[in-house]
Design a protein around this motif. Structure first.
Motif, PDB file in Angstrom:
ATOM      1  N   LEU A   1       0.824  -1.207   0.000  1.00 32.18           N
ATOM      2  CA  LEU A   1       0.000   0.000   0.000  1.00 32.18           C
ATOM      3  C   LEU A   1       0.859   1.259   0.000  1.00 32.18           C
ATOM      4  N   ALA A   2       1.934   1.255   0.777  1.00 35.58           N
ATOM      5  CA  ALA A   2       2.827   2.419   0.811  1.00 35.58           C
ATOM      6  C   ALA A   2       3.423   2.675  -0.564  1.00 35.58           C
ATOM      7  N   SER A   3       3.854   1.619  -1.226  1.00 33.57           N
ATOM      8  CA  SER A   3       4.428   1.760  -2.568  1.00 33.57           C
ATOM      9  C   SER A   3       3.388   2.261  -3.564  1.00 33.57           C
ATOM     10  N   LEU A   4       2.160   1.744  -3.454  1.00 34.80           N
ATOM     11  CA  LEU A   4       1.085   2.156  -4.354  1.00 34.80           C
ATOM     12  C   LEU A   4       0.782   3.643  -4.189  1.00 34.80           C
ATOM     13  N   TYR A   5       0.639   4.097  -2.947  1.00 30.93           N
ATOM     14  CA  TYR A   5       0.317   5.501  -2.709  1.00 30.93           C
ATOM     15  C   TYR A   5       1.470   6.422  -3.116  1.00 30.93           C
TER      16      TYR A   5
END
Length: 558
Positions: A517-521
């Protein structure tokens, strides 16, 4: 006049009994983990089907895709039938426990089996060493690896029968039990040929020593012949060999080779310790032990699911061949009893023991209820890990953990993994006539985000509507049911966050979804959400992750 000395009461019996009782309760508590295995549900459904129809679940009665699939390699149809039928007796027993006492009884059934496994290992070690403490130590050593295999599925019976066969062969008496147990084993799980290896090793030892040769040969022959009385005869070995041709089977973690070079855990420690003790005491090592150690180690290194074979054998070998043994004082037994009691209190007090329930938080419980309430019957596309639960709830599924068809699996990967805008996804869904989708967002071992979910909510996708979401599942449909309105696209983001948070809180070992999720955001420019989820991941790390730590400093602390 001096009174005669009264005889001291013998405390050995009650102390030994207390040790055994504490060990048994500790093991039962340790293995009473909530029913969380995704495969448990279709095993229960198979047992229910057998009980109600009085026939085996072949052809497949649960997945609507199986019958239309073409064979991808020679013999796939035979492998499919094997997968559907080889565990029938265990599935029937498993459903019987559920029908009698609910999911708590199924959990207790699993715990009793694994406690029996460790008890058989401990009994064999105690017999070979003449020490109760060594026996308890061996049982606990076996449990350190058995907890990794505490799944609510019939495969644990092969580990149990392995330990029981070793105990019977070690005693060398009542060998008539071996063919009787072999008949039961062959109808509970396809790993029954492990019994051939065990009795074969002891027979080879008898031949080398020229003692009781006829008796062992008769036991071996009877064990092998009787085990053929099962729905697939002796086809289990051929089916296992065909697994090696299967990309589907190769993708499953249980068939991946063991790793000897990562972070050491119970399997590595037991394997290395057994090897070292056998090498040190090589003059005393029995021929059967050499044969079984070689066979079980080779099997374990070939596939993760076989590692428990080392967990059964290694504690016995370590106990017997450990080079430095001394008679322990009675205080050691009191200390062992105190440690077991403390472990039991800790496990019960923290809620880790005696979890006599199903882990419903892992499964689409409310989503399935929503489908029924609104008459949504599909054809349904579902994620792999949700197939078993949907089968248990009576929903025809696209795919599930039975791994029945290579073609369906490849089509599943196209639907689940194609990037947004790829026409292959829509074409494949059309070919199967799919009208509803039930999905979760992540594969939790790797933390991978399934591309299907963002693809269905992309602006270019107009064929599908999100109509339900909670922390467990999303439901999409082609046509809106009466009285149901579509949910806004933003609900997908909140779902993914809630789903990941739920899993990390309940199962912190699998936290890579937070990193994803961190990478996606970060890729879409939402730095605040990226910072929050990378911090959340670093607070619940999957392991040592210097790259994630550097990224946090680079992007958010400068």
């Amino acid at each position: 006049m001096r009174k005669p000395d009264l005889p001291r009461p013998d405390t050995s019996r009650w102390l030994n009994a207390a040790l055994l009782a504490l060990a048994a309760l500790f093991l039962l508590g340790l293995f009473s983990t909530e029913l969380a295995d995704t495969d448990a549900w279709w095993h229960l459904a198979s047992g229910r089907y057998i009980a109600h129809t009085h026939r085996l679940p072949a052809p497949d009665p649960f997945a609507y895709t199986t019958a239309r699939a073409q064979d991808a390699y020679p013999g796939e149809a035979a492998t499919r039938r094997f997968n559907l039928t080889h565990e029938w007796l265990a599935q029937l027993a498993m459903y019987g426990f559920e029908a009698a006492g609910g999911m708590g009884a199924v959990v207790l059934w699993k715990a009793l089996l694994l406690a029996l496994l460790c008890g058989a290992v401990g009994w064999t070690a105690a017999r070979r060493t003449g020490s109760l403490l060594w026996g308890i130590a061996a049982a606990l050593a076996a449990s350190s690896l058995a907890i990794e295999f505490a799944h609510d599925r019939p495969s644990i019976l092969s580990y149990v029968f392995t330990a029981v066969f070793l105990a019977i062969c070690e005693r060398g008496r009542r060998l008539w039990l071996l063919p009787v147990l072999s008949l039961v084993w062959a109808n509970c799980h396809g790993g029954f040929f492990l019994g051939w290896i065990i009795v074969g090793a002891y027979t080879a030892q008898a031949l080398l020593r020229r003692t009781d040769v006829r008796r062992w040969l008769a036991a071996s022959l009877a064990t092998i012949v009787v085990s053929g009385a099962n729905p697939n005869g002796f086809g289990a070995i051929e089916a296992v060999l065909r697994y090696r041709q299967s990309p589907l089977q190769a993708s499953l973690i249980e068939w991946s080779p063991a790793s000897l070079w990562g972070s050491p855990y119970a399997f590595d420690l037991l394997l290395y310790a057994a090897a070292l003790t056998m090498i040190w005491s090589w003059r005393r090592v029995r021929p059967a032990d050499w044969l079984l150690a070689a066979a079980f180690a080779a099997a374990a290194l070939t596939a993760f699911r076989n590692e428990m074979l080392v967990g059964v054998l290694a504690p016995i070998l370590i106990a017997d061949y450990f080079p430095w043994k001394r008679r322990l004082p009675r205080a050691a037994r009191y200390a062992a009893a105190a440690l077991l009691a403390a472990g039991l209190v800790w496990g019960a007090g923290t809620g880790r023991f005696f979890q006599l329930r199903a882990a419903e938080w892992r499964f689409p419980v409310e989503a399935t209820r929503f489908l029924r309430e609104h008459g949504i019957r599909g054809p349904l596309f579902n994620t792999y890990e949700y197939g078993g639960y949907l089968i248990w709830q009576g929903e025809p599924v696209f795919i599930d953990g039975r791994a029945l068809s290579e073609q369906v699996f490849q089509d599943y990967r196209v639907i689940l993994g194609s990037p947004p805008g790829d026409p292959a996804r829509g074409q494949t869904l059309e070919r199967y006539g799919v009208t509803a989708i039930v999905a979760n967002g992540f594969e939790y071992n790797s933390g991978t985000l399934y591309p299907l979910v963002p693809a269905l909510m992309s602006p270019s996708e107009t064929s599908w509507h999100l109509i339900y979401e909670d922390a467990q599942a999303l439901v999409f449909v082609r046509e809106l049911p009466a009285g149901v309105t579509a949910l806004p696209a933003g609900r997908v983001d909140s779902h993914l966050e809630n789903e990941c948070r739920l899993h990390v809180e309940r199962d912190p070992e699998f936290s890579l979804c937070a990193r994803t999720l961190a990478s996606l955001y970060l890729r879409v420019g939402d730095r605040e959400r990226a910072r929050r989820w990378l911090k959340y991941y670093l607070d619940h790390p999957y392991g040592d992750d210097p790259e994630a730590q550097r990224a946090y400093v680079q992007f958010f602390e400068r």
